[in-house]
Motif scaffolding. Structure first.
Motif, PDB file in Angstrom:
ATOM      1  N   ARG A  11     -17.980  23.069   5.322  1.00 20.50           N
ATOM      2  CA  ARG A  11     -19.248  23.567   5.845  1.00 20.50           C
ATOM      3  C   ARG A  11     -19.061  23.979   7.309  1.00 20.50           C
ATOM      4  NH1 ARG A  11     -25.195  21.885   4.834  1.00 20.50           N
ATOM      5  NH2 ARG A  11     -26.190  23.294   6.318  1.00 20.50           N
ATOM      6  N   GLU A  48     -20.891  28.043   4.077  1.00 25.09           N
ATOM      7  CA  GLU A  48     -19.929  27.184   3.386  1.00 25.09           C
ATOM      8  C   GLU A  48     -18.698  28.037   3.096  1.00 25.09           C
ATOM      9  OE1 GLU A  48     -21.341  23.892   2.085  1.00 25.09           O
ATOM     10  OE2 GLU A  48     -19.190  23.438   2.124  1.00 25.09           O
ATOM     11  N   ALA A  63     -24.916  27.963   2.939  1.00 23.56           N
ATOM     12  CA  ALA A  63     -24.776  26.585   2.495  1.00 23.56           C
ATOM     13  C   ALA A  63     -25.807  26.240   1.412  1.00 23.56           C
ATOM     14  CB  ALA A  63     -24.916  25.642   3.685  1.00 23.56           C
ATOM     15  N   HIS A  64     -27.037  26.789   1.544  1.00 17.05           N
ATOM     16  CA  HIS A  64     -28.070  26.444   0.547  1.00 17.05           C
ATOM     17  C   HIS A  64     -27.699  26.989  -0.839  1.00 17.05           C
ATOM     18  CE1 HIS A  64     -29.821  30.497   0.434  1.00 17.05           C
ATOM     19  NE2 HIS A  64     -29.612  30.533   1.751  1.00 17.05           N
ATOM     20  N   ALA A  99     -24.674  27.246  -1.985  1.00 13.74           N
ATOM     21  CA  ALA A  99     -23.653  26.347  -2.535  1.00 13.74           C
ATOM     22  C   ALA A  99     -24.303  25.125  -3.148  1.00 13.74           C
ATOM     23  CB  ALA A  99     -22.678  25.925  -1.425  1.00 13.74           C
ATOM     24  N   VAL A 100     -25.368  24.633  -2.493  1.00 11.09           N
ATOM     25  CA  VAL A 100     -26.068  23.453  -3.007  1.00 11.09           C
ATOM     26  C   VAL A 100     -26.806  23.809  -4.303  1.00 11.09           C
ATOM     27  CG1 VAL A 100     -27.923  21.797  -2.544  1.00 11.09           C
ATOM     28  CG2 VAL A 100     -26.295  22.412  -0.717  1.00 11.09           C
ATOM     29  N   ARG A 101     -27.516  24.957  -4.264  1.00 13.20           N
ATOM     30  CA  ARG A 101     -28.317  25.344  -5.411  1.00 13.20           C
ATOM     31  C   ARG A 101     -27.453  25.562  -6.652  1.00 13.20           C
ATOM     32  NH1 ARG A 101     -31.143  29.637  -3.305  1.00 13.20           N
ATOM     33  NH2 ARG A 101     -29.776  31.094  -4.367  1.00 13.20           N
ATOM     34  N   ALA A 123     -24.693  23.987  -7.206  1.00 12.57           N
ATOM     35  CA  ALA A 123     -23.954  22.737  -7.450  1.00 12.57           C
ATOM     36  C   ALA A 123     -22.444  22.942  -7.376  1.00 12.57           C
ATOM     37  CB  ALA A 123     -24.350  22.142  -8.804  1.00 12.57           C
ATOM     38  N   ALA A 165     -18.732  22.321  -6.251  1.00 16.34           N
ATOM     39  CA  ALA A 165     -17.979  21.137  -5.813  1.00 16.34           C
ATOM     40  C   ALA A 165     -16.517  21.373  -6.140  1.00 16.34           C
ATOM     41  CB  ALA A 165     -18.488  19.891  -6.544  1.00 16.34           C
TER      42      ALA A 165
END
Lengths: 376, 222
Positions: A316, A321, A341-342, A344-346, A348, A350
């Motif tokens: 990050r 990201e 970054a959001h 990448a979160v949305r 998921a 990893a």
């Protein structure tokens, strides 16, 4: 007969201590950024323009005057060159007030005018009211502004800025960038900015010269260089991470497509007519032009240069990201993707996850291959 | 109290400072900023007076400035008097044995001025003499004051070299330090004590003035 030109023209060549073979020119009012890693010779060039370094062979002229010419045995001393120089450490005179620092550079003016002019210059860099402060009583940003005012004091015919923003914090740097941008409209002389910060160079300059081991690898508008690096070496110097090798497999000028064969994967880049089918090329794609396929449900553009791979690593960096992807079937180094970054979160994301991405064809840039990677 | 000897010491110290400090500025700047082969040898030669016994230094000066030496002959040809055992001879010796005391503090001071500051002065269009006067000397001021005090104190106090080169001629080469020795030899402890006390006070005042001057310069620069 020397051609009278207001431009700054510099040609320098030497073998040691820092090898140089560079030609630069800069027009009045233009800001040229010399960009390169430490030891690439950018400060050496700047010091040579000011007459602070001696280069084995070369020619420097500015505003129609020849300052340095090894063939004609001309070497005008620094104090007669009328340069404005902002040093990396500012190099203010520590025992003199801000006002007195500037007055020292006004020696060419009648004594009666100097103080008034120095006050004007301090106003210009927004330091009115701090005339009597000593450098040790000023913040880094204020010291830099005194240095700029002092450099402008002798009405220089060229302004030289040697990494002038490297010694201040990030917030101050951004403010000073803005101020220099505003000050630019009032500068009528060539301005050379030395920096290793690409973003800074792109923001402040009209033209960039990418310097490596004393040679200028590419010269052009910042956007042009960032999107169309001339070689793998330039691409690496401007921090493009996705540099790969492929073979041209088809040319379709009518559709604006050049097809590439990349170790079994077919990619469609924008049309590059300078290469023939079968040519080996280096290609780059900015990490921001690697588009993630939505993992739940279809997303637009999945047919554009689709590539599948496994996430190796995620870092990050502020709001972004940086995702490292091991591309399926590729043994070459990984593909880098920069996404908010959001996102990448949305999605998921990893490490270890299998994902699909698209490479934006119009952002894929082809270059003639370097047989030897000269930065290695 | 031998006022003649005392005034002679002050006169010698004053002339040494007037002649040596400008010379030391030139040598110190040169040593601080130039790089060349043999520089270490030059520095070692300049430091010799610090380590040589004063009588050894005095002996060589006596030989080097004596009537048979080229320098002695030249001087005698020009002015009609020998150089040794005169105030002028003593002054030449004083300048030589004080060289390291003047050069070393100044060299350190000039070395501490960043090359960028000197480059910036040239980029401001300042002439070399103006750079010296407005930038270099003020920045080297603490080192110059230290040199001033060391040379003054060392000249007032030097005994061995002065005796070898100057002898003890009243009004010509008998300095306060030698007069004190003479007084003690003559069991005149009162005069020796008074002169010693005076030299002590003068040395103390010189150091205090120098400290005050350098700390003021330092405060301004922060």
């Amino acid at each position: 007969m020397v051609e009278v030109s207001k431009d700054l023209n510099v040609h320098l060549a030497q073998e040691a201590p820092i090898p140089l073979d560079a030609h630069i020119s800069c027009a009045p009012g233009e800001v040229l950024a010399l960009v390169g890693p430490s030891g690439s010779g950018k400060s050496t060039i700047l010091r040579a323009i000011a007459g602070l370094n001696h280069i084995a062979s070369g020619h420097i002229s500015c505003n129609g005057d020849v300052w340095y010419d090894t063939e004609a045995n001309i070497n005008i001393s620094t104090r007669h060159r009328r340069v404005g120089y902002v040093f990396q450490s500012y190099a203010l005179f520590p025992h003199l007030s801000a006002l007195a620092n500037i007055i020292e550079a006004l020696g060419a003016r009648p004594a009666g005018e100097r103080e008034a002019r120095a006050r004007e210059l301090l106003e210009l860099v927004r330091l009115g009211g701090l005339e009597e402060r000593y450098p040790s009583e000023l913040s880094g940003g204020q010291q830099q502004r005194v240095a700029v005012a002092r450099a402008l004091a002798r009405d220089p015919v060229v302004l030289l800025l040697d990494e002038p923003f490297s010694a201040v914090d990030r917030a101050t740097r951004q403010r000073l960038h803005l101020e220099l941008g505003q000050l630019r409209s009032q500068l009528r002389m060539p301005v050379i900015l030395v920096t290793h910060d690409l973003e800074e160079a792109a923001q402040l300059s009209d033209r960039m010269s990418i310097l490596h081991r004393g040679q200028i690898l590419q010269d052009g508008a910042p956007y042009e260089i960032m999107s169309h690096p001339a070689s793998r070496a330039v691409a690496r110097l401007i921090d493009l991470k996705n540099i790969f090798r492929a073979r041209v497999s088809g040319q379709q000028p009518a559709k604006n497509i050049t097809a590439l064969e990349w170790d079994g994967i077919t990619l469609e880049a924008g049309y590059h007519g300078e290469f023939a089918v079968g040519d080996l090329v280096d290609w780059v794609v900015p990490s921001g032009s690697v588009i993630l396929h939505r993992r739940r449900g279809p997303s637009r553009g999945v047919r554009e240069n689709p590539v599948r791979g496994i996430i190796k690593n995620m870092v990050r960096l502020g709001e972004m990201e940086s995702v490292t992807i091991k591309v399926e079937g590729q043994s070459e180094h990984p593909l880098f993707m920069a996404i908010p970054a959001h996102a990448a979160v949305r999605n998921a994301l990893a490490p270890g996850e299998n994902i699909g991405v698209s490479l934006r064809g119009e952002d894929i840039h082809l270059m003639a291959p370097n047989e030897v990677d000269d930065l290695a | 109290m031998d006022w003649t000897a005392f005034l002679l010491s002050v006169k010698l110290a004053a002339w040494t400072i007037v002649l040596l400090l400008p010379l030391a500025v030139i040598i110190a700047r040169h040593l601080a900023w130039r790089r060349y082969g043999g520089k270490a040898f030059v520095e070692a030669a300049l430091a010799l007076p610090l380590v040589l016994p004063p009588t050894v230094l005095g002996y060589y000066l006596l030989v080097g400035l004596g009537r048979a030496s080229p320098l002695g002959k030249l001087y005698e040809g020009l002015f009609g008097t020998p150089l040794v055992f005169t105030f002028e001879g003593l002054l030449v010796a004083s300048i030589i044995f004080n060289l390291p005391f003047a050069v070393q503090p100044m060299q350190r001071a000039f070395e501490s001025i960043s090359s960028e500051v000197r480059d910036a002065a040239a980029c401001c269009g300042m002439a070399p003499l103006r750079i010296l006067w407005r930038i270099e000397l003020p920045l080297a001021w603490p080192g110059i004051m230290t040199a001033f005090v060391l040379v003054f104190a060392h000249t007032i106090g030097e005994f061995g070299v002065v005796l070898m080169v100057g002898g003890s001629i009243p009004g010509e080469t008998r300095t306060a330090a030698i007069a004190i020795y003479d007084r003690v030899q003559a069991f005149d402890n009162a005069a020796a004590g008074a002169m010693s006390a005076l030299l002590l006070v003068i040395s103390l005042i010189a150091i205090a003035i120098a400290n005050l001057a350098t700390s003021k310069a330092g405060r301004r620069r922060g």
